[in-house]
Design a protein around this motif. Structure first.
Motif, PDB file in Angstrom:
ATOM      1  N   GLU A 101      36.121  21.838  58.076  1.00 60.48           N
ATOM      2  CA  GLU A 101      36.408  22.881  59.047  1.00 60.48           C
ATOM      3  C   GLU A 101      36.757  24.129  58.250  1.00 60.48           C
ATOM      4  O   GLU A 101      37.491  24.054  57.271  1.00 60.48           O
ATOM      5  CB  GLU A 101      37.592  22.508  59.927  1.00 60.48           C
ATOM      6  CG  GLU A 101      37.351  21.334  60.826  1.00 60.48           C
ATOM      7  CD  GLU A 101      38.594  20.936  61.598  1.00 60.48           C
ATOM      8  OE1 GLU A 101      39.582  21.712  61.623  1.00 60.48           O
ATOM      9  OE2 GLU A 101      38.591  19.839  62.171  1.00 60.48           O
ATOM     10  N   LEU A 102      36.231  25.271  58.692  1.00 60.58           N
ATOM     11  CA  LEU A 102      36.533  26.550  58.070  1.00 60.58           C
ATOM     12  C   LEU A 102      37.355  27.363  59.071  1.00 60.58           C
ATOM     13  O   LEU A 102      36.925  27.580  60.208  1.00 60.58           O
ATOM     14  CB  LEU A 102      35.237  27.290  57.732  1.00 60.58           C
ATOM     15  CG  LEU A 102      35.379  28.671  57.099  1.00 60.58           C
ATOM     16  CD1 LEU A 102      34.280  28.880  56.070  1.00 60.58           C
ATOM     17  CD2 LEU A 102      35.345  29.777  58.128  1.00 60.58           C
ATOM     18  N   ASN A 107      37.517  40.608  58.782  1.00 57.26           N
ATOM     19  CA  ASN A 107      37.684  42.033  59.031  1.00 57.26           C
ATOM     20  C   ASN A 107      36.296  42.679  59.059  1.00 57.26           C
ATOM     21  O   ASN A 107      36.030  43.639  58.342  1.00 57.26           O
ATOM     22  CB  ASN A 107      38.581  42.674  57.958  1.00 57.26           C
ATOM     23  CG  ASN A 107      39.048  44.050  58.366  1.00 57.26           C
ATOM     24  OD1 ASN A 107      39.174  44.358  59.548  1.00 57.26           O
ATOM     25  ND2 ASN A 107      39.283  44.900  57.382  1.00 57.26           N
ATOM     26  N   ASP A 108      35.427  42.130  59.899  1.00 53.07           N
ATOM     27  CA  ASP A 108      34.041  42.597  59.983  1.00 53.07           C
ATOM     28  C   ASP A 108      33.992  43.972  60.641  1.00 53.07           C
ATOM     29  O   ASP A 108      34.489  44.151  61.759  1.00 53.07           O
ATOM     30  CB  ASP A 108      33.194  41.615  60.791  1.00 53.07           C
ATOM     31  CG  ASP A 108      33.132  40.236  60.157  1.00 53.07           C
ATOM     32  OD1 ASP A 108      33.570  40.082  58.996  1.00 53.07           O
ATOM     33  OD2 ASP A 108      32.651  39.293  60.824  1.00 53.07           O
ATOM     34  N   PRO A 112      39.681  43.302  62.793  1.00 58.49           N
ATOM     35  CA  PRO A 112      40.287  42.017  62.443  1.00 58.49           C
ATOM     36  C   PRO A 112      39.891  40.928  63.449  1.00 58.49           C
ATOM     37  O   PRO A 112      39.757  41.194  64.646  1.00 58.49           O
ATOM     38  CB  PRO A 112      41.792  42.293  62.514  1.00 58.49           C
ATOM     39  CG  PRO A 112      41.931  43.772  62.427  1.00 58.49           C
ATOM     40  CD  PRO A 112      40.682  44.338  63.042  1.00 58.49           C
ATOM     41  N   GLY A 113      39.694  39.728  62.919  1.00 64.09           N
ATOM     42  CA  GLY A 113      39.348  38.602  63.782  1.00 64.09           C
ATOM     43  C   GLY A 113      39.621  37.284  63.088  1.00 64.09           C
ATOM     44  O   GLY A 113      40.145  37.241  61.964  1.00 64.09           O
ATOM     45  N   GLU A 114      39.287  36.212  63.781  1.00 65.12           N
ATOM     46  CA  GLU A 114      39.422  34.861  63.242  1.00 65.12           C
ATOM     47  C   GLU A 114      38.186  34.064  63.617  1.00 65.12           C
ATOM     48  O   GLU A 114      37.594  34.295  64.677  1.00 65.12           O
ATOM     49  CB  GLU A 114      40.658  34.160  63.820  1.00 65.12           C
ATOM     50  CG  GLU A 114      41.963  34.713  63.358  1.00 65.12           C
ATOM     51  CD  GLU A 114      43.159  33.895  63.850  1.00 65.12           C
ATOM     52  OE1 GLU A 114      42.967  32.743  64.297  1.00 65.12           O
ATOM     53  OE2 GLU A 114      44.275  34.411  63.775  1.00 65.12           O
ATOM     54  N   VAL A 115      37.819  33.131  62.737  1.00 63.12           N
ATOM     55  CA  VAL A 115      36.750  32.180  63.042  1.00 63.12           C
ATOM     56  C   VAL A 115      37.245  30.784  62.745  1.00 63.12           C
ATOM     57  O   VAL A 115      38.033  30.565  61.816  1.00 63.12           O
ATOM     58  CB  VAL A 115      35.449  32.470  62.248  1.00 63.12           C
ATOM     59  CG1 VAL A 115      34.817  33.764  62.691  1.00 63.12           C
ATOM     60  CG2 VAL A 115      35.683  32.471  60.764  1.00 63.12           C
ATOM     61  N   HIS A 116      36.799  29.852  63.565  1.00 64.52           N
ATOM     62  CA  HIS A 116      37.131  28.442  63.407  1.00 64.52           C
ATOM     63  C   HIS A 116      35.829  27.674  63.625  1.00 64.52           C
ATOM     64  O   HIS A 116      35.338  27.579  64.746  1.00 64.52           O
ATOM     65  CB  HIS A 116      38.203  28.015  64.413  1.00 64.52           C
ATOM     66  CG  HIS A 116      39.438  28.868  64.334  1.00 64.52           C
ATOM     67  ND1 HIS A 116      40.406  28.655  63.373  1.00 64.52           N
ATOM     68  CD2 HIS A 116      39.832  29.944  65.056  1.00 64.52           C
ATOM     69  CE1 HIS A 116      41.360  29.567  63.527  1.00 64.52           C
ATOM     70  NE2 HIS A 116      41.036  30.365  64.535  1.00 64.52           N
ATOM     71  N   LEU A 117      35.265  27.168  62.528  1.00 66.75           N
ATOM     72  CA  LEU A 117      33.941  26.561  62.567  1.00 66.75           C
ATOM     73  C   LEU A 117      33.902  25.226  61.843  1.00 66.75           C
ATOM     74  O   LEU A 117      34.653  25.008  60.890  1.00 66.75           O
ATOM     75  CB  LEU A 117      32.919  27.488  61.893  1.00 66.75           C
ATOM     76  CG  LEU A 117      32.725  28.870  62.498  1.00 66.75           C
ATOM     77  CD1 LEU A 117      31.905  29.739  61.553  1.00 66.75           C
ATOM     78  CD2 LEU A 117      32.074  28.773  63.861  1.00 66.75           C
TER      79      LEU A 117
END
Length: 142
Positions: A101-102, A107-108, A112-117
């Motif tokens: 899991e990543l 900060n695209d 700012p953001g978060e990803v959960h993949l």
């Protein structure tokens, strides 16, 4: 018979150690990939990726090596931090498969953001170095 059992035990131990050593070197390559994605260093990204890289995103987009490197090195895709969890590794011959899991802060485009993949990585041993041959991300169940 005792000699045969001893020889078999020693051979099994050697194989287990070699397999563990291969897995450890693959985990080092995974860490290099993670660090390169956070740093955005073009050379580091190029060094870890195979020439024939197929880099799949969770939305279905697939990039080649040049696009993968440029997207991260240019800052278009900007990973501030990456945390890998629930990682498994399997080496068979010169092929390695890593799943994890990543969880990342991004900060695209200055946003700012978060990803959960979920991530599947396929690695190939080229000479003495592991190279990322394929990556596929997928959305984790909510």
């Amino acid at each position: 018979m005792k000699k045969l059992i001893l020889i078999f035990t020693l051979m099994s131990s050697t194989y287990a150690f070699a397999q563990n050593k291969a897995e450890q070197s693959l985990l080092t390559a995974v860490e290099k990939l993670k660090n390169a994605m956070v740093s955005g260093e073009r050379k580091d990204l190029e060094d870890v990726a195979a020439a024939d890289l197929s880099y799949g995103h969770s939305g279905g987009k697939v990039e080649d090596k040049a696009t993968f490197v440029e997207t991260i090195a240019s800052g278009k895709s900007d990973f501030v931090s990456i945390d890998l969890k629930n990682q498994t590794v399997k080496v068979t011959g010169n092929t390695g498969v890593v799943r994890h899991e990543l969880h990342a802060k991004t900060n695209d485009g200055g946003k700012p953001g978060e990803v959960h993949l979920g991530i599947l990585l396929v690695w190939q041993l080229q000479g003495k170095d592991w190279k990322l041959l394929a990556r596929q991300a997928y959305k984790l169940p909510q």
